[in-house]
Design a protein around this motif. Structure first.
Motif, mmCIF file in Angstrom:
data_model
loop_
_atom_site.group_PDB
_atom_site.id
_atom_site.type_symbol
_atom_site.label_atom_id
_atom_site.label_comp_id
_atom_site.label_asym_id
_atom_site.label_seq_id
_atom_site.Cartn_x
_atom_site.Cartn_y
_atom_site.Cartn_z
ATOM 1 N N ARG A 43 0.837 -1.191 0.000
ATOM 2 C CA ARG A 43 0.000 0.000 0.000
ATOM 3 C C ARG A 43 0.871 1.240 0.000
ATOM 4 N N ALA A 44 0.316 2.355 -0.470
ATOM 5 C CA ALA A 44 1.023 3.632 -0.380
ATOM 6 C C ALA A 44 1.067 4.051 1.083
ATOM 7 N N MET A 46 -0.032 6.509 2.580
ATOM 8 C CA MET A 46 -1.313 7.003 3.087
ATOM 9 C C MET A 46 -2.427 5.979 2.891
ATOM 10 N N ASP A 48 -3.796 4.322 0.558
ATOM 11 C CA ASP A 48 -4.395 4.159 -0.755
ATOM 12 C C ASP A 48 -3.472 4.909 -1.709
ATOM 13 N N PRO A 49 -3.223 4.529 -2.923
ATOM 14 C CA PRO A 49 -3.645 3.321 -3.649
ATOM 15 C C PRO A 49 -2.810 2.083 -3.315
ATOM 16 N N LEU A 50 -3.075 1.014 -4.070
ATOM 17 C CA LEU A 50 -2.408 -0.265 -3.853
ATOM 18 C C LEU A 50 -1.535 -0.615 -5.049
ATOM 19 N N LEU A 51 -0.478 -1.346 -4.770
ATOM 20 C CA LEU A 51 0.452 -1.715 -5.836
ATOM 21 C C LEU A 51 0.370 -3.217 -6.105
ATOM 22 N N VAL A 59 1.583 -2.337 -11.275
ATOM 23 C CA VAL A 59 0.484 -1.453 -11.641
ATOM 24 C C VAL A 59 -0.197 -0.948 -10.365
ATOM 25 N N ILE A 60 -0.551 0.364 -10.382
ATOM 26 C CA ILE A 60 -1.224 0.967 -9.222
ATOM 27 C C ILE A 60 -2.732 0.978 -9.446
ATOM 28 N N LEU A 61 -3.486 0.576 -8.435
ATOM 29 C CA LEU A 61 -4.948 0.686 -8.484
ATOM 30 C C LEU A 61 -5.427 1.315 -7.191
ATOM 31 N N ARG A 62 -6.513 2.082 -7.272
ATOM 32 C CA ARG A 62 -7.093 2.595 -6.031
ATOM 33 C C ARG A 62 -7.884 1.489 -5.353
#
Lengths: 76, 704
Positions: A43-44, A46, A48-51, A59-62
């Motif tokens: 996770r970032a 903060m 969100d987002p997730l890796l 790839v990054i997704l929220r």
């Protein structure tokens, strides 16, 4: 299990992607397809987002999008 | 001369631009694709007897209608009929990159494949059977890295050879699908109207598009007399899902020729990211790195700005005055105060722009920019912005102009526009001397606090306006956020410097026109009818409309109102205005003496000084928080007296903060995002400062 609930480093097979057709297609071209292997990395800071790692790519997704991806965990 | 169009296509971050850069060394045109804010780059180069146009298509993953990049690419390929496609591929990531290759192949346009990053392929011990792969694809594969100079001529040769060929790329279909395809092809062949000339290849391309249910192609075929029913029956075998599956099967069959350990691609990146994306240290490290970048862009470039300023406003001014002596005063003034200072205004930004583009290219080429999006997305997504918007917004505190150019690094059109619109709310360095002067004059004991308050008001308003623009200007981002983190790569300095020089050239070319025009018009207002500022149209108009500014407090002095239009030229001129207006005598043009030898020595000296100071100010940054002259402060103090004097001054400071962006910022907005966005910004910056200053003045008056 939803992709946003996966354990760090675990690998799953994508069972279903419940998103509108256009979004599904965009994910599809980034490598997200039903039956493909997906690894959750981190996770970032903060939260969100997730890796994710898929088909040789990071790839990054929220979180909200990851929650629409159903996976079956095969490796922890 | 024959004109040849060569389209470079590929996924994002595969090095298309680097290859175009490598193949051409001059004549690069940078612009936007029509209607969207995606950058268009085109290089023209003469090889043998033909002109080659190398066109950089936006990075995309497919040709389906799912985003701006895909739309532009497929429209260009279908409508502009390029002679050749160069498909640049990241050879360390073939399984995903070749998907686009399959789409491109179906267009039946001659193709060349460049397998880029071959140096990394070797390092990661990936083995690719290029011969077999190129036979399966029927496309020549050039396995070279864009950093490796010695293969440039091979690529050039391949392009020259391939453009004259007319290959036919067989569809990757098997068994029953292939039979059905042939049946469809035969039907089409018979139905082609006599007068339209279709080559076999074009017919195959049409056939493939029909299989993918392409609306336009279906309509075309229907117009040939094939009935809907017949066509549907032919096509129903090829369901969308089947076709998509088919592509994956094909790619899986290609991957037989590739031996690769999937984890090795990110092995080094993962090590770096365990520090740079650390859950605790990731953000502090980002802020530290970013501070260094800000210092580099704004502090280290300042001495160079000063050097260019010296060249134009000292040397240039003197020489021009000298040679213009015999002309009438109006013409001298027009050329000196209008044209020369307009050109100067544009050129003075060159060092800043170069330093900015250098820093941005490093961030982008290395792959850290995408990490910034990852780190800060949470914070910015609340305001319909992305993590990368943060970089642009912070740059805005230094100067709004480069900040707006930096929005180009964002990934999505609406976010780009929204971020660009918010940047003028970030109080730039040029507005600081105004606050410093007024704060020193009216708030001598809490100047710092007042200045910070003004900055804070700007940030607060920006965040509020983010919602307003998102809602009422249709800038709410509804596209799904998905972004690739490319592996870290050591940026090639050659590529970075090329990029910088192209961008700066493009900036100067575009900026000069608009800025010159605006400068000349503004100069006219401040010069006519009598040739001095105090009785000029600008001053008399300010006197007429200053009652409008009475409710804001500062309208009781017409000078404060008259100083504002000058702020459109550059914010710092507002300070200069108060100085000029306080002078009683008319500023006569003196004929300067010229000593060429002396000047050349002086220019050399200034140049060396700039170099030295550039390094020094990077190591020892300085911030000017005291007004330069005490006499200025005294004069400003005289503007307002009485109990509400300081409130009036504060209202004026807020008004300056929010007033219309300077001409350079407006031209950046216009140049990047068009008339609509520039006008929206102007309108907001006329209405908002009035409203906010009004509210502040009237509310605070209640408590005074």
């Amino acid at each position: 299990m939803k992709a946003n609930k996966m354990r760090k480093g675990s690998v799953g097979i994508i069972k279903q992607i419940q998103l509108p057709k256009k979004d599904k297609k965009r994910l599809f071209f980034m490598g997200f397809c039903e039956g493909c292997e997906l690894q959750y990395l981190k996770r970032a800071p903060m939260q969100d987002p997730l890796l994710f790692f898929i088909k040789g790519n990071q790839v990054i997704l929220r979180e909200a999008i990851a929650a629409c991806i159903e996976v079956e965990v095969i490796r922890k | 001369m024959k004109e040849i169009k060569v389209a470079f296509a590929g996924n994002p971050n595969v090095g298309k631009s680097a290859w175009i850069n490598a193949l051409s060394d001059a004549d690069f045109q940078v612009g936007n694709w029509p209607g969207v804010t995606v950058e268009k780059k085109e290089a023209t180069i003469k090889w043998d007897d033909s002109m080659y146009h190398l066109i950089d298509l936006p990075g995309c993953y497919s040709l389906e209608d799912i985003g701006n990049e895909e739309k532009i690419t497929s429209q260009f390929l279908l409508q502009e009929h390029p002679d050749l496609i160069v498909n640049v591929v990241d050879a360390t990531n073939l399984s995903r990159n070749l998907l686009l290759t399959l789409y491109l192949r179906e267009l039946q346009i001659p193709m060349v494949l460049i397998f880029n990053f071959m140096d990394e392929v070797e390092k990661q011990k990936i083995h690719i059977d290029i011969n077999k792969l190129q036979r399966r694809l029927q496309i020549p594969i050039l396995p070279y890295s864009a950093l490796d100079k010695k293969h440039y001529k091979d690529v050039k040769q391949a392009i020259i050879q391939m453009k004259d060929q007319n290959p036919f790329y067989y569809p990757f279909l098997e068994g029953e699908d292939l039979h059905q395809y042939i049946a469809l092809y035969n039907k089409l062949e018979k139905a082609v109207p006599f007068q339209t000339q279709y080559t076999e290849n074009e017919l195959h391309a049409l056939c493939m598009r029909l299989l993918h249910q392409d609306e336009l192609s279906i309509r075309q075929v229907l117009s040939w007399g094939i009935t809907k029913e017949v066509l549907q029956e032919q096509l129903q075998v090829f369901e969308e899902e089947v076709m998509e599956q088919n592509r994956f099967v094909t790619i899986a069959s290609f991957m037989k020729y590739v031996e690769q350990d999937e984890t090795s691609r990110y092995a080094k990146s993962n090590m770096i990211d365990s520090v740079l994306l650390h859950p605790v240290w990731g953000l502090p490290i980002f802020f530290f790195l970013f501070t260094i970048i800000l210092l580099f862009v704004f502090q280290a470039s300042t001495p160079w700005n000063a050097f260019i300023d010296y060249l134009i406003n000292d040397v240039g001014y003197r020489y021009l005055t000298f040679f213009l002596q015999m002309f009438p005063d109006v013409l001298q003034r027009l050329l000196l105060d209008g044209v020369l200072s307009g050109v100067g205004g544009v050129l003075v930004f060159i060092p800043l722009m170069s330093f900015l583009y250098f820093a941005l290219s490093l961030l982008e080429e290395s792959g850290y920019m995408s990490r910034i999006a990852f780190l800060l997305d949470r914070m910015m997504s609340n305001f319909h912005l992305s993590g990368k918007s943060f970089v642009s917004l912070l740059l805005g505190f230094g100067c709004n102009v480069p900040a707006i150019y930096a929005t180009r690094t964002l990934d999505n059109e609406k976010q780009k526009k929204l971020t660009a619109l918010l940047i003028p709310f970030m109080s730039c360095g040029a507005r600081l001397p105004i606050y410093v002067l007024f704060a020193a004059a009216f708030f001598p004991h809490k100047a710092g606090l007042m200045i910070v308050t003004v900055y804070g008001i700007g940030v607060l308003l920006a965040l509020t306006m983010a919602f307003v623009y998102a809602k009422f200007a249709n800038l709410k981002d509804e596209e799904m956020f998905v972004l690739e983190l490319p592996p870290y790569r050591l940026p090639s300095l050659r590529v970075v410097f090329r990029k910088v020089s192209q961008e700066v050239k493009g900036y100067v070319k575009k900026a000069c026109g608009i800025v010159l025009l605006a400068m000349v018009v503004l100069w006219g207002f401040s010069y006519f009818p009598n040739g001095d500022l105090q009785t000029s149209y600008m001053s008399s108009m300010a006197k007429t409309i200053s009652p409008l500014f009475q409710p804001l407090g500062f309208g009781d002095r017409w000078e404060s109102v008259a100083s504002l239009p000058g702020g459109i030229i550059a914010k710092e001129t507002i300070v200069g205005f108060f100085e000029t207006i306080s002078r009683d005598t008319k500023n006569e043009l003196k004929v300067p003496t010229i000593e060429i030898k002396e000047d050349i020595v002086q220019i050399g000296k200034q140049f060396l000084d700039a170099g030295k100071n550039s390094v020094l100010s990077f190591v020892h940054p300085q911030l000017q928080l005291k007004p330069e002259k005490d006499s200025q402060v005294k004069h400003i103090q005289g503007l307002w007296t009485g109990e509400k004097a300081s409130l009036k001054a504060f209202s004026f400071m807020v008004y300056v903060l929010l007033s219309i962006p300077c001409i350079m910022t407006l031209q950046a907005l216009y140049h990047e995002y068009g008339k609509k966005i520039a006008l929206l910004s102007i309108t907001s910056m006329i209405v908002l400062p009035y409203l906010v200053s009004l509210i502040i003045y009237q509310l605070c008056s209640l408590f005074y």
